[in-house]
Design a protein around this motif. Sequence first.
Motif, PDB file in Angstrom:
ATOM      1  N   GLN A   1      25.103  57.390  38.483  1.00  0.00           N
ATOM      2  CA  GLN A   1      25.791  58.674  38.307  1.00  0.00           C
ATOM      3  C   GLN A   1      26.663  58.977  39.523  1.00  0.00           C
ATOM      4  O   GLN A   1      27.821  59.399  39.377  1.00  0.00           O
ATOM      5  CB  GLN A   1      24.779  59.795  38.097  1.00  0.00           C
ATOM      6  CG  GLN A   1      23.998  59.649  36.816  1.00  0.00           C
ATOM      7  CD  GLN A   1      22.758  60.524  36.771  1.00  0.00           C
ATOM      8  OE1 GLN A   1      22.359  61.116  37.767  1.00  0.00           O
ATOM      9  NE2 GLN A   1      22.141  60.599  35.603  1.00  0.00           N
TER      10      GLN A   1
ATOM     11  N   PRO B   1      37.168  60.396  33.136  1.00  0.00           N
ATOM     12  CA  PRO B   1      35.924  61.115  32.810  1.00  0.00           C
ATOM     13  C   PRO B   1      35.328  60.707  31.463  1.00  0.00           C
ATOM     14  O   PRO B   1      34.118  60.623  31.327  1.00  0.00           O
ATOM     15  CB  PRO B   1      36.345  62.583  32.825  1.00  0.00           C
ATOM     16  CG  PRO B   1      37.494  62.631  33.781  1.00  0.00           C
ATOM     17  CD  PRO B   1      38.222  61.316  33.575  1.00  0.00           C
ATOM     18  N   LYS B   2      36.186  60.422  30.481  1.00  0.00           N
ATOM     19  CA  LYS B   2      35.676  60.042  29.155  1.00  0.00           C
ATOM     20  C   LYS B   2      34.939  58.705  29.186  1.00  0.00           C
ATOM     21  O   LYS B   2      34.146  58.409  28.291  1.00  0.00           O
ATOM     22  CB  LYS B   2      36.806  59.997  28.130  1.00  0.00           C
ATOM     23  CG  LYS B   2      37.817  58.904  28.376  1.00  0.00           C
ATOM     24  CD  LYS B   2      38.882  58.858  27.299  1.00  0.00           C
ATOM     25  CE  LYS B   2      39.832  57.729  27.630  1.00  0.00           C
ATOM     26  NZ  LYS B   2      40.459  57.165  26.500  1.00  0.00           N
TER      27      LYS B   2
ATOM     28  N   LYS C   1      30.012  57.249  31.350  1.00  0.00           N
ATOM     29  CA  LYS C   1      28.878  57.413  30.425  1.00  0.00           C
ATOM     30  C   LYS C   1      27.634  57.991  31.106  1.00  0.00           C
ATOM     31  O   LYS C   1      26.935  58.816  30.530  1.00  0.00           O
ATOM     32  CB  LYS C   1      28.521  56.074  29.765  1.00  0.00           C
ATOM     33  CG  LYS C   1      29.675  55.454  28.988  1.00  0.00           C
ATOM     34  CD  LYS C   1      30.156  56.353  27.873  1.00  0.00           C
ATOM     35  CE  LYS C   1      31.288  55.696  27.120  1.00  0.00           C
ATOM     36  NZ  LYS C   1      32.115  56.655  26.421  1.00  0.00           N
TER      37      LYS C   1
ATOM     38  N   GLN D   1      28.170  61.666  31.633  1.00  0.00           N
ATOM     39  CA  GLN D   1      28.080  62.368  30.348  1.00  0.00           C
ATOM     40  C   GLN D   1      26.621  62.562  29.952  1.00  0.00           C
ATOM     41  O   GLN D   1      26.227  63.644  29.506  1.00  0.00           O
ATOM     42  CB  GLN D   1      28.832  61.592  29.265  1.00  0.00           C
ATOM     43  CG  GLN D   1      30.328  61.614  29.444  1.00  0.00           C
ATOM     44  CD  GLN D   1      31.038  60.720  28.441  1.00  0.00           C
ATOM     45  OE1 GLN D   1      30.454  60.271  27.455  1.00  0.00           O
ATOM     46  NE2 GLN D   1      32.312  60.456  28.692  1.00  0.00           N
ATOM     47  N   ASN D   2      25.811  61.534  30.141  1.00  0.00           N
ATOM     48  CA  ASN D   2      24.384  61.640  29.822  1.00  0.00           C
ATOM     49  C   ASN D   2      23.700  62.684  30.701  1.00  0.00           C
ATOM     50  O   ASN D   2      22.854  63.436  30.226  1.00  0.00           O
ATOM     51  CB  ASN D   2      23.687  60.293  29.971  1.00  0.00           C
ATOM     52  CG  ASN D   2      24.122  59.300  28.912  1.00  0.00           C
ATOM     53  OD1 ASN D   2      24.583  59.691  27.844  1.00  0.00           O
ATOM     54  ND2 ASN D   2      23.971  58.025  29.210  1.00  0.00           N
TER      55      ASN D   2
ATOM     56  N   LYS E   1      24.587  66.077  29.375  1.00  0.00           N
ATOM     57  CA  LYS E   1      23.881  66.329  28.115  1.00  0.00           C
ATOM     58  C   LYS E   1      22.466  66.785  28.396  1.00  0.00           C
ATOM     59  O   LYS E   1      21.961  67.711  27.745  1.00  0.00           O
ATOM     60  CB  LYS E   1      23.868  65.078  27.238  1.00  0.00           C
ATOM     61  CG  LYS E   1      25.198  64.770  26.590  1.00  0.00           C
ATOM     62  CD  LYS E   1      25.146  63.475  25.800  1.00  0.00           C
ATOM     63  CE  LYS E   1      26.513  63.103  25.282  1.00  0.00           C
ATOM     64  NZ  LYS E   1      26.523  61.770  24.656  1.00  0.00           N
TER      65      LYS E   1
END
Length: 174
Positions: free
Chosen positions: A144, A158-159, A162, A165-166, A169
């Motif tokens: 991260q 940013p997309k 992963k 993003q996790n 979430k």
Amino acid sequence: MNEKFAHESHTIMNELVLPNDTNTLNNLMGGRLLHWMDIAAAISAQKHCNSIVVTASVDNVSFKHPIKLGDVISIEAQVTRAFNTSVEVRLVVWAQNIPSGTRVKSNEAFYTLVAIDKQGMTTAVPRLIPTTDEEKTLYNEALQRRELRLVLAGKLKPKDAKELQNLFKEVVKD
């Protein structure tokens, strides 16, 4: 490629804060501390990589507690994760006033260093094996931190991050 245990890169560097290291308030100058931290990170990374290393990035370094003239600082450095040609090193800075017997955590940061060969080209680094619970946590979280560094440097969209993003979430769920 060979492997190394996380504790094999553990380094403790001590420095005495002298008048030439301080500002007019008798506090250690931030630049001097960053210099010492860079050296400690390089020693730790070189122990892991068995090669010359160069600093690629320094994460946020916040100054939580002033370090005073006469204090002894201990910089603990340890590789937390090895990637292809780079390693992440965690640094923790402690300030100790020996006469008063106080010891406080002053700073913490993560540095990324890249292994290079004699021609100045990047070279592969050994895989890191974490063994303690803390080492495993730092190892897992390193992905991260790496993605965040790459996003902030404009090297990763940013997309495509992963792991970040996790993380978000999980935060939103809680």
